[in-house]
Design a protein around this motif. Structure first.
Motif, PDB file in Angstrom:
ATOM      1  N   VAL A  84       0.732  -1.045   0.100  1.00  0.00           N
ATOM      2  CA  VAL A  84       0.018   0.000   0.103  1.00  0.00           C
ATOM      3  C   VAL A  84       0.762   1.246  -0.009  1.00  0.00           C
ATOM      4  CG1 VAL A  84      -1.513   1.393   1.378  1.00  0.00           C
ATOM      5  CG2 VAL A  84      -1.962  -0.978   0.987  1.00  0.00           C
ATOM      6  N   THR A  85       1.970   1.355   0.890  1.00  0.00           N
ATOM      7  CA  THR A  85       2.825   2.517   1.145  1.00  0.00           C
ATOM      8  C   THR A  85       3.794   2.683  -0.062  1.00  0.00           C
ATOM      9  OG1 THR A  85       4.489   1.445   2.541  1.00  0.00           O
ATOM     10  CG2 THR A  85       2.520   2.460   3.495  1.00  0.00           C
ATOM     11  N   GLY A  86       4.286   1.405  -0.637  1.00  0.00           N
ATOM     12  CA  GLY A  86       5.324   1.528  -1.519  1.00  0.00           C
ATOM     13  C   GLY A  86       6.727   1.236  -1.109  1.00  0.00           C
ATOM     14  N   ASN A  87       6.750   1.229   0.513  1.00  0.00           N
ATOM     15  CA  ASN A  87       8.244   1.290   0.985  1.00  0.00           C
ATOM     16  C   ASN A  87       7.908   0.832   2.375  1.00  0.00           C
ATOM     17  OD1 ASN A  87       9.842   2.972   2.890  1.00  0.00           O
ATOM     18  ND2 ASN A  87      10.908   3.219   0.913  1.00  0.00           N
ATOM     19  N   PHE A  88       9.085  -0.097   2.383  1.00  0.00           N
ATOM     20  CA  PHE A  88       8.905  -1.208   3.629  1.00  0.00           C
ATOM     21  C   PHE A  88       8.949  -0.190   4.891  1.00  0.00           C
ATOM     22  CE2 PHE A  88      10.829  -4.036   6.791  1.00  0.00           C
ATOM     23  CZ  PHE A  88       9.728  -5.175   6.861  1.00  0.00           C
ATOM     24  N   GLY A  89       9.937   0.746   4.801  1.00  0.00           N
ATOM     25  CA  GLY A  89      10.167   1.582   5.942  1.00  0.00           C
ATOM     26  C   GLY A  89       8.931   2.166   6.316  1.00  0.00           C
ATOM     27  N   ASP A  90       8.210   2.724   5.561  1.00  0.00           N
ATOM     28  CA  ASP A  90       6.877   3.473   5.692  1.00  0.00           C
ATOM     29  C   ASP A  90       5.688   2.492   6.261  1.00  0.00           C
ATOM     30  OD1 ASP A  90       7.518   5.873   4.832  1.00  0.00           O
ATOM     31  OD2 ASP A  90       6.872   5.622   2.829  1.00  0.00           O
ATOM     32  N   ALA A  91       5.879   1.256   5.698  1.00  0.00           N
ATOM     33  CA  ALA A  91       5.074   0.057   6.277  1.00  0.00           C
ATOM     34  C   ALA A  91       5.218  -0.022   7.916  1.00  0.00           C
ATOM     35  CB  ALA A  91       5.430  -1.074   5.472  1.00  0.00           C
ATOM     36  N   VAL A  92       6.560  -0.165   8.140  1.00  0.00           N
ATOM     37  CA  VAL A  92       6.841  -0.435   9.452  1.00  0.00           C
ATOM     38  C   VAL A  92       6.534   0.739  10.353  1.00  0.00           C
ATOM     39  CG1 VAL A  92       8.940  -0.908  11.222  1.00  0.00           C
ATOM     40  CG2 VAL A  92       8.987  -1.752   8.835  1.00  0.00           C
ATOM     41  N   ARG A  93       6.554   2.174   9.774  1.00  0.00           N
ATOM     42  CA  ARG A  93       6.270   3.174  10.539  1.00  0.00           C
ATOM     43  C   ARG A  93       4.508   3.213  10.680  1.00  0.00           C
ATOM     44  NH1 ARG A  93      10.690   5.722   8.104  1.00  0.00           N
ATOM     45  NH2 ARG A  93       9.748   5.867   6.069  1.00  0.00           N
ATOM     46  N   ALA A  94       3.932   2.986   9.875  1.00  0.00           N
ATOM     47  CA  ALA A  94       2.093   2.816   9.906  1.00  0.00           C
ATOM     48  C   ALA A  94       1.963   1.746  11.057  1.00  0.00           C
ATOM     49  CB  ALA A  94       1.968   2.543   8.485  1.00  0.00           C
ATOM     50  N   THR A  95       2.632   0.523  10.837  1.00  0.00           N
ATOM     51  CA  THR A  95       2.321  -0.724  11.600  1.00  0.00           C
ATOM     52  C   THR A  95       2.639  -0.311  13.119  1.00  0.00           C
ATOM     53  OG1 THR A  95       2.728  -2.027   9.760  1.00  0.00           O
ATOM     54  CG2 THR A  95       2.450  -3.201  12.131  1.00  0.00           C
ATOM     55  N   SER A  96       3.685   0.568  13.325  1.00  0.00           N
ATOM     56  CA  SER A  96       4.102   1.092  14.708  1.00  0.00           C
ATOM     57  C   SER A  96       2.993   1.892  15.311  1.00  0.00           C
ATOM     58  CB  SER A  96       5.344   1.821  14.618  1.00  0.00           C
ATOM     59  OG  SER A  96       6.623   1.160  14.122  1.00  0.00           O
ATOM     60  N   GLN A  97       2.174   2.869  14.303  1.00  0.00           N
ATOM     61  CA  GLN A  97       1.257   3.128  14.925  1.00  0.00           C
ATOM     62  C   GLN A  97       0.165   2.325  15.342  1.00  0.00           C
ATOM     63  OE1 GLN A  97       0.527   6.125  11.863  1.00  0.00           O
ATOM     64  NE2 GLN A  97       2.328   7.543  12.359  1.00  0.00           N
ATOM     65  N   VAL A  98      -0.373   1.526  14.695  1.00  0.00           N
ATOM     66  CA  VAL A  98      -1.286   0.650  14.632  1.00  0.00           C
ATOM     67  C   VAL A  98      -1.212  -0.007  16.117  1.00  0.00           C
ATOM     68  CG1 VAL A  98      -2.489  -1.523  13.912  1.00  0.00           C
ATOM     69  CG2 VAL A  98      -1.910   0.400  12.484  1.00  0.00           C
ATOM     70  N   LEU A  99       0.070  -0.594  16.466  1.00  0.00           N
ATOM     71  CA  LEU A  99       0.514  -1.308  17.508  1.00  0.00           C
ATOM     72  C   LEU A  99       0.698  -0.459  18.753  1.00  0.00           C
ATOM     73  CD1 LEU A  99       2.232  -4.241  16.249  1.00  0.00           C
ATOM     74  CD2 LEU A  99       0.213  -4.404  17.260  1.00  0.00           C
ATOM     75  N   ASN A 100       0.806   0.954  18.361  1.00  0.00           N
ATOM     76  CA  ASN A 100       1.083   1.768  19.605  1.00  0.00           C
ATOM     77  C   ASN A 100       2.448   1.582  20.331  1.00  0.00           C
ATOM     78  OD1 ASN A 100       0.799   3.917  21.647  1.00  0.00           O
ATOM     79  ND2 ASN A 100      -0.384   2.808  22.863  1.00  0.00           N
ATOM     80  N   ILE A 101       3.636   1.393  19.694  1.00  0.00           N
ATOM     81  CA  ILE A 101       4.804   1.116  20.194  1.00  0.00           C
ATOM     82  C   ILE A 101       5.484   1.964  20.976  1.00  0.00           C
ATOM     83  CG2 ILE A 101       4.857  -0.648  18.329  1.00  0.00           C
ATOM     84  CD1 ILE A 101       7.672   0.864  17.478  1.00  0.00           C
ATOM     85  N   ARG A 102       6.169   1.510  21.937  1.00  0.00           N
ATOM     86  CA  ARG A 102       7.328   2.522  22.741  1.00  0.00           C
ATOM     87  C   ARG A 102       8.277   2.500  22.087  1.00  0.00           C
ATOM     88  NH1 ARG A 102       7.869   2.546  29.110  1.00  0.00           N
ATOM     89  NH2 ARG A 102       8.271   4.855  29.436  1.00  0.00           N
ATOM     90  N   GLY A 103       9.017   3.442  21.574  1.00  0.00           N
ATOM     91  CA  GLY A 103      10.179   3.790  20.760  1.00  0.00           C
ATOM     92  C   GLY A 103      10.209   3.607  19.388  1.00  0.00           C
ATOM     93  N   GLN A 104      10.980   3.069  18.574  1.00  0.00           N
ATOM     94  CA  GLN A 104      10.708   2.844  16.985  1.00  0.00           C
ATOM     95  C   GLN A 104      11.652   1.483  16.748  1.00  0.00           C
ATOM     96  OE1 GLN A 104      12.659   5.843  14.912  1.00  0.00           O
ATOM     97  NE2 GLN A 104      14.457   6.114  16.346  1.00  0.00           N
ATOM     98  N   VAL A 105      11.072   1.064  15.652  1.00  0.00           N
ATOM     99  CA  VAL A 105      11.759  -0.222  15.070  1.00  0.00           C
ATOM    100  C   VAL A 105      12.141   0.161  13.605  1.00  0.00           C
ATOM    101  CG1 VAL A 105      11.314  -2.631  14.194  1.00  0.00           C
ATOM    102  CG2 VAL A 105      10.144  -1.839  16.334  1.00  0.00           C
ATOM    103  N   ILE A 106      13.591  -0.121  13.381  1.00  0.00           N
ATOM    104  CA  ILE A 106      14.159   0.324  12.108  1.00  0.00           C
ATOM    105  C   ILE A 106      14.968  -0.850  11.489  1.00  0.00           C
ATOM    106  CG2 ILE A 106      15.805   1.739  11.138  1.00  0.00           C
ATOM    107  CD1 ILE A 106      15.613   3.699  13.370  1.00  0.00           C
TER     108      ILE A 106
END
Length: 220
Positions: free
Chosen positions: A103-125
């Motif tokens: 959907v986003t066309g980019n794996f980095g954007d996909a991880v950031r969007a999924t981070s919001q869905v899961l309400n994570i503490r910090g970030q995954v890169i």
């Protein structure tokens, strides 16, 4: 030890090792960054890579779930693995991240969007955004390609094989930035050749670790 809102911790690894350590570290600081290996090619992740041409979601999914502050039901959903039908063997979270990449066309954007869905503490890169495979080369010239094969491979006594990525991959700039700004960098725990070295051989990682002012801790 209580929460330290100023402490910046970066972890480098993948798989179950990162999952376990992140669950503990997220209680110490909100500023935690998980840099995750991108060579997983077994099971559900391997099928999605081969059939959809996506980057490997499995280890990233585990890190996201570990840092999630969402409900237990949501965490269980992302770890749920289908037991029958055409989705048998697939983790819901893997399919979700792969769909988000499309959907986003980019794996980095996909991880950031999924981070919001899961309400994570910090970030995954992701350590790199290039589609690479792990290769192990023995002294006799024999090569084994694929993380899932290397993970189970018995090494001949005294053998110290060369490990590299094919194609050669560059360090994600976001990962380099996080390492450069960290107070503590934690390497491991995890399988040495399958989860740890694949991060360390990414082009730019050595320089990032040599120049960071952070204390580097290796768990073995």
């Amino acid at each position: 030890m209580g929460v330290n809102n100023q402490l910046k911790i970066v972890t480098i690894g993948g798989g179950t090792g990162s999952f376990n350590i992140l669950q503990g570290l997220k209680t110490l600081t909100p500023d935690i960054t998980a840099i995750i290996s991108m060579v997983d090619d077994g099971g559900s992740t391997g099928v999605l890579r081969d059939e959809l041409g996506v980057l490997p979601p499995g280890d990233v999914r585990q890190a996201l779930v570990a840092l999630s502050q969402s409900t237990e039901l949501m965490r269980d959903l992302f770890n749920y693995r289908f037991e029958e039908g055409s989705f048998k063997g697939h983790s819901f979270g893997n399919v979700f991240i792969s769909a988000m990449e499309k959907v986003t066309g980019n794996f980095g954007d996909a991880v950031r969007a999924t981070s919001q869905v899961l309400n994570i503490r910090g970030q995954v890169i992701p350590v790199t955004l290039q589609n690479a495979r792990l290769v192990l080369k023995f002294s006799d010239g024999r090569e084994v390609e694929g993380e899932h094969w290397i993970d189970e491979l018995p090494f001949p006594e005294g053998e110290r094989p060369e490990v590299f990525l094919r194609p050669e991959s560059k360090l994600n700039p976001e990962a380099a930035k996080a390492i450069g700004e960290a107070d503590i960098v934690v390497v491991a725990p995890g399988t040495v050749h399958a989860s740890l070295i694949p991060n360390l051989v990414v082009d730019g990682m050595q320089e990032a670790l040599e120049t960071t002012p952070a204390k580097i801790i290796y768990l073995c």
